[in-house]
Each structure stands twice: as C-alpha cells, then as structure tokens.
Design a protein around this motif. Structure first.
Motif, PDB file in Angstrom:
ATOM      1  N   PHE A  67      -1.591 -13.430 -13.768  1.00 49.97           N
ATOM      2  CA  PHE A  67      -2.001 -12.022 -13.787  1.00 49.97           C
ATOM      3  C   PHE A  67      -3.511 -11.862 -13.855  1.00 49.97           C
ATOM      4  O   PHE A  67      -4.077 -10.968 -13.237  1.00 49.97           O
ATOM      5  CB  PHE A  67      -1.310 -11.269 -14.924  1.00 49.97           C
ATOM      6  N   PHE A  68      -4.185 -12.709 -14.604  1.00 48.01           N
ATOM      7  CA  PHE A  68      -5.643 -12.643 -14.690  1.00 48.01           C
ATOM      8  C   PHE A  68      -6.272 -12.975 -13.338  1.00 48.01           C
ATOM      9  O   PHE A  68      -7.181 -12.290 -12.874  1.00 48.01           O
ATOM     10  CB  PHE A  68      -6.145 -13.621 -15.768  1.00 48.01           C
ATOM     11  N   GLY A  69      -5.752 -14.013 -12.693  1.00 51.91           N
ATOM     12  CA  GLY A  69      -6.275 -14.393 -11.372  1.00 51.91           C
ATOM     13  C   GLY A  69      -6.040 -13.321 -10.329  1.00 51.91           C
ATOM     14  O   GLY A  69      -6.925 -13.008  -9.530  1.00 51.91           O
ATOM     15  N   CYS A  70      -4.854 -12.735 -10.341  1.00 52.83           N
ATOM     16  CA  CYS A  70      -4.580 -11.647  -9.389  1.00 52.83           C
ATOM     17  C   CYS A  70      -5.428 -10.423  -9.684  1.00 52.83           C
ATOM     18  O   CYS A  70      -5.781  -9.681  -8.772  1.00 52.83           O
ATOM     19  CB  CYS A  70      -3.100 -11.277  -9.409  1.00 52.83           C
ATOM     20  N   SER A  71      -5.773 -10.209 -10.937  1.00 52.29           N
ATOM     21  CA  SER A  71      -6.587  -9.060 -11.301  1.00 52.29           C
ATOM     22  C   SER A  71      -8.039  -9.227 -10.872  1.00 52.29           C
ATOM     23  O   SER A  71      -8.645  -8.313 -10.318  1.00 52.29           O
ATOM     24  CB  SER A  71      -6.568  -8.840 -12.814  1.00 52.29           C
ATOM     25  N   PHE A  72      -8.610 -10.379 -11.142  1.00 52.60           N
ATOM     26  CA  PHE A  72     -10.050 -10.519 -11.020  1.00 52.60           C
ATOM     27  C   PHE A  72     -10.537 -11.499  -9.948  1.00 52.60           C
ATOM     28  O   PHE A  72     -11.680 -11.400  -9.519  1.00 52.60           O
ATOM     29  CB  PHE A  72     -10.649 -10.963 -12.360  1.00 52.60           C
ATOM     30  N   ILE A  73      -9.719 -12.446  -9.534  1.00 48.84           N
ATOM     31  CA  ILE A  73     -10.218 -13.516  -8.668  1.00 48.84           C
ATOM     32  C   ILE A  73      -9.750 -13.384  -7.226  1.00 48.84           C
ATOM     33  O   ILE A  73     -10.526 -13.561  -6.295  1.00 48.84           O
ATOM     34  CB  ILE A  73      -9.827 -14.890  -9.250  1.00 48.84           C
ATOM     35  N   VAL A  74      -8.487 -13.050  -7.030  1.00 47.79           N
ATOM     36  CA  VAL A  74      -7.945 -12.965  -5.669  1.00 47.79           C
ATOM     37  C   VAL A  74      -8.560 -11.772  -4.948  1.00 47.79           C
ATOM     38  O   VAL A  74      -8.509 -10.645  -5.433  1.00 47.79           O
ATOM     39  CB  VAL A  74      -6.405 -12.854  -5.701  1.00 47.79           C
TER      40      VAL A  74
ATOM     41  N   VAL B 221      -0.067  -5.548 -17.999  1.00 50.86           N
ATOM     42  CA  VAL B 221      -0.684  -4.232 -18.198  1.00 50.86           C
ATOM     43  C   VAL B 221      -2.134  -4.280 -17.713  1.00 50.86           C
ATOM     44  O   VAL B 221      -2.613  -3.371 -17.041  1.00 50.86           O
ATOM     45  CB  VAL B 221      -0.581  -3.800 -19.676  1.00 50.86           C
ATOM     46  N   MET B 222      -2.836  -5.381 -18.033  1.00 55.17           N
ATOM     47  CA  MET B 222      -4.209  -5.568 -17.563  1.00 55.17           C
ATOM     48  C   MET B 222      -4.250  -5.579 -16.036  1.00 55.17           C
ATOM     49  O   MET B 222      -5.117  -4.949 -15.424  1.00 55.17           O
ATOM     50  CB  MET B 222      -4.770  -6.882 -18.102  1.00 55.17           C
ATOM     51  N   LEU B 223      -3.299  -6.262 -15.417  1.00 52.53           N
ATOM     52  CA  LEU B 223      -3.237  -6.316 -13.952  1.00 52.53           C
ATOM     53  C   LEU B 223      -3.097  -4.914 -13.373  1.00 52.53           C
ATOM     54  O   LEU B 223      -3.783  -4.565 -12.410  1.00 52.53           O
ATOM     55  CB  LEU B 223      -2.064  -7.182 -13.497  1.00 52.53           C
ATOM     56  N   MET B 224      -2.244  -4.099 -13.965  1.00 48.41           N
ATOM     57  CA  MET B 224      -2.038  -2.742 -13.447  1.00 48.41           C
ATOM     58  C   MET B 224      -3.311  -1.919 -13.522  1.00 48.41           C
ATOM     59  O   MET B 224      -3.660  -1.219 -12.567  1.00 48.41           O
ATOM     60  CB  MET B 224      -0.920  -2.049 -14.226  1.00 48.41           C
ATOM     61  N   VAL B 225      -4.030  -2.011 -14.624  1.00 53.52           N
ATOM     62  CA  VAL B 225      -5.276  -1.257 -14.780  1.00 53.52           C
ATOM     63  C   VAL B 225      -6.307  -1.726 -13.760  1.00 53.52           C
ATOM     64  O   VAL B 225      -6.947  -0.913 -13.074  1.00 53.52           O
ATOM     65  CB  VAL B 225      -5.815  -1.389 -16.220  1.00 53.52           C
ATOM     66  N   VAL B 226      -6.468  -3.026 -13.638  1.00 53.39           N
ATOM     67  CA  VAL B 226      -7.487  -3.566 -12.728  1.00 53.39           C
ATOM     68  C   VAL B 226      -7.148  -3.262 -11.275  1.00 53.39           C
ATOM     69  O   VAL B 226      -8.023  -2.892 -10.488  1.00 53.39           O
ATOM     70  CB  VAL B 226      -7.673  -5.083 -12.960  1.00 53.39           C
ATOM     71  N   VAL B 227      -5.884  -3.388 -10.892  1.00 54.73           N
ATOM     72  CA  VAL B 227      -5.491  -3.085  -9.510  1.00 54.73           C
ATOM     73  C   VAL B 227      -5.735  -1.608  -9.211  1.00 54.73           C
ATOM     74  O   VAL B 227      -6.224  -1.262  -8.127  1.00 54.73           O
ATOM     75  CB  VAL B 227      -4.020  -3.482  -9.260  1.00 54.73           C
ATOM     76  N   THR B 228      -5.444  -0.745 -10.160  1.00 52.86           N
ATOM     77  CA  THR B 228      -5.709   0.686  -9.963  1.00 52.86           C
ATOM     78  C   THR B 228      -7.197   0.926  -9.740  1.00 52.86           C
ATOM     79  O   THR B 228      -7.587   1.631  -8.796  1.00 52.86           O
ATOM     80  CB  THR B 228      -5.209   1.507 -11.164  1.00 52.86           C
ATOM     81  N   LEU B 229      -8.022   0.326 -10.567  1.00 53.30           N
ATOM     82  CA  LEU B 229      -9.472   0.489 -10.409  1.00 53.30           C
ATOM     83  C   LEU B 229      -9.973  -0.108  -9.099  1.00 53.30           C
ATOM     84  O   LEU B 229     -10.847   0.470  -8.433  1.00 53.30           O
ATOM     85  CB  LEU B 229     -10.204  -0.149 -11.590  1.00 53.30           C
ATOM     86  N   ARG B 230      -9.419  -1.249  -8.695  1.00 56.67           N
ATOM     87  CA  ARG B 230      -9.832  -1.868  -7.429  1.00 56.67           C
ATOM     88  C   ARG B 230      -9.494  -0.970  -6.241  1.00 56.67           C
ATOM     89  O   ARG B 230     -10.273  -0.852  -5.297  1.00 56.67           O
ATOM     90  CB  ARG B 230      -9.150  -3.228  -7.252  1.00 56.67           C
ATOM     91  N   TYR B 231      -8.340  -0.337  -6.277  1.00 61.18           N
ATOM     92  CA  TYR B 231      -7.954   0.508  -5.150  1.00 61.18           C
ATOM     93  C   TYR B 231      -8.684   1.844  -5.160  1.00 61.18           C
ATOM     94  O   TYR B 231      -8.880   2.436  -4.106  1.00 61.18           O
ATOM     95  CB  TYR B 231      -6.436   0.668  -5.081  1.00 61.18           C
ATOM     96  N   ILE B 232      -9.071   2.322  -6.335  1.00 60.11           N
ATOM     97  CA  ILE B 232      -9.949   3.499  -6.370  1.00 60.11           C
ATOM     98  C   ILE B 232     -11.283   3.143  -5.725  1.00 60.11           C
ATOM     99  O   ILE B 232     -11.816   3.910  -4.912  1.00 60.11           O
ATOM    100  CB  ILE B 232     -10.139   4.002  -7.822  1.00 60.11           C
ATOM    101  N   TRP B 233     -11.790   1.972  -6.040  1.00 61.98           N
ATOM    102  CA  TRP B 233     -13.041   1.501  -5.422  1.00 61.98           C
ATOM    103  C   TRP B 233     -12.858   1.308  -3.916  1.00 61.98           C
ATOM    104  O   TRP B 233     -13.738   1.596  -3.125  1.00 61.98           O
ATOM    105  CB  TRP B 233     -13.503   0.212  -6.090  1.00 61.98           C
ATOM    106  N   ARG B 234     -11.701   0.836  -3.529  1.00 62.77           N
ATOM    107  CA  ARG B 234     -11.418   0.628  -2.099  1.00 62.77           C
ATOM    108  C   ARG B 234     -11.462   1.950  -1.341  1.00 62.77           C
ATOM    109  O   ARG B 234     -11.986   2.019  -0.230  1.00 62.77           O
ATOM    110  CB  ARG B 234     -10.068  -0.049  -1.917  1.00 62.77           C
ATOM    111  N   ILE B 235     -10.895   3.008  -1.925  1.00 66.84           N
ATOM    112  CA  ILE B 235     -10.956   4.324  -1.271  1.00 66.84           C
ATOM    113  C   ILE B 235     -12.405   4.732  -1.063  1.00 66.84           C
ATOM    114  O   ILE B 235     -12.788   5.187   0.017  1.00 66.84           O
ATOM    115  CB  ILE B 235     -10.185   5.390  -2.086  1.00 66.84           C
ATOM    116  N   TYR B 236     -13.218   4.561  -2.091  1.00 68.06           N
ATOM    117  CA  TYR B 236     -14.639   4.904  -1.987  1.00 68.06           C
ATOM    118  C   TYR B 236     -15.323   4.104  -0.872  1.00 68.06           C
ATOM    119  O   TYR B 236     -16.033   4.673  -0.045  1.00 68.06           O
ATOM    120  CB  TYR B 236     -15.339   4.651  -3.330  1.00 68.06           C
TER     121      TYR B 236
END
Length: 187
Positions: free
Chosen positions: A58-65, A144-159
C-alpha cells in the motif's frame, strides 16, 4: 519544487527499501531459528512479514508507483484526439476520486472506529517500548493511507490535465524519441 519532489521520492523509496530489508532479515532469521537444532522456532516472524508486506504494497502504490507504471486498457484513449484524451483523463480522474470519497467513510469506520478492530490483537508481536499487543486495525491502516493519497494524486491529475493537457503516452514518447533521433541523424 523539483528538489523537494526529488527528496520526497528518495525518502519514500528509502522507507519502502527498509521495510523490504526488514522482511528479508526476518525471513532469514525465521530460517535460521527453524533449522538450527539448538534454537527454538520463532512464531512472530510470519506475522511481522505479513504486516510489513501489506505496508510495503500500500505504501508503494501510494507514493512510489507512477501513473504510467499501472496497467491500463487504453485502446480507445490512444485512438482519440488530444482534446478527447483530455476529457477522458479528467473523467477518469473524477470517477476515481468519486469512488474513493464514496467508500472512504465506510472504510475509515471499519478500520479505526470499529470496536472489534481495536479489541482484536495480533498475538505474536508486541510493541517494543510498551510491550502491549498490536491492534489488528494497524494491519489495515495503510489501505486508508492509500485511499487518501490516491485521492490527492487524482485531484492533482485533474489540475495538470486541465492546465497542461493529457499526459504523454508510451506511444507518444516513442514517436517523439524516434522523431528527435531522426532529426539528429539528419544534421
């Protein structure tokens, strides 16, 4: 900003590498304690390896991949024009964000607000400082950390998609590298 991003990336890679090293060392300890005749097998090693493995995934999928490292089904996306790709990228990001936001309250409640998750303890591993048993909820906390980070990454992606256009695909990168190589060869 690039320096901060580089340091953050290196830091997350270091954390993941240390967790993998801990998994490997624990695995080796497990082998030694199991097969050396005068040593007694250790029971906590399998649980620790499982905890660390879930964390690393989950940490790798959140921050590294990176986004381009994920498997995608992009036949329609690649066949579309740049403006359509932009719309598809934004729509996909909105769908991911909506799914994460919709499911977050239930998942958070299940992991952190559920009395059973607090009462159920991992029997073979104890907190080194206090000696207390670890609640099972900490096995699921990285999700839970993965869900938060993925949400933030996709908000950034929209931008970034709205501001700079759709991300370059592998085919676009290959075409541009072939074109630049052909131009350099022609000089």
């Amino acid at each position: 900003m690039k320096t901060l991003s580089k340091w953050f990336t290196r830091g997350t890679e270091f954390i993941a590498a240390m967790a993998l090293a801990a998994i490997f060392i624990t695995f080796l300890l497990q082998i030694v304690f199991r097969y050396v005749p005068f040593l007694e097998p250790i029971g906590w090693s399998v649980v620790l390896i499982s905890l660390l493995w879930v964390f690393v995934i989950f940490f790798g999928c959140s921050f590294i991949v990176r986004e381009q490292d994920h498997v995608t089904f992009d036949v329609v996306y690649l066949a579309a024009s740049q403006p359509v790709r932009k719309v598809l990228a934004v729509m996909t990001a909105i769908c991911v964000i909506a799914a994460m936001i919709y499911s977050f309250p239930a998942i958070y409640e299940t992991v952190f607000a559920n009395r059973l998750m607090e009462l159920k303890k991992i029997q073979t591993i104890r907190v080194p400082i206090t000696g207390g048993k670890i609640a099972i909820k900490w096995l699921f906390a990285p999700f839970v950390m993965l869900m938060v980070v993925v949400t933030l990454r996709y908000i950034w992606r929209i931008y970034t998609v709205i501001r700079f256009g759709p991300p370059e695909t592998e085919i676009d990168a290959l075409i541009s590298s072939e074109t630049s190589q052909a131009e350099e060869a022609g000089k």
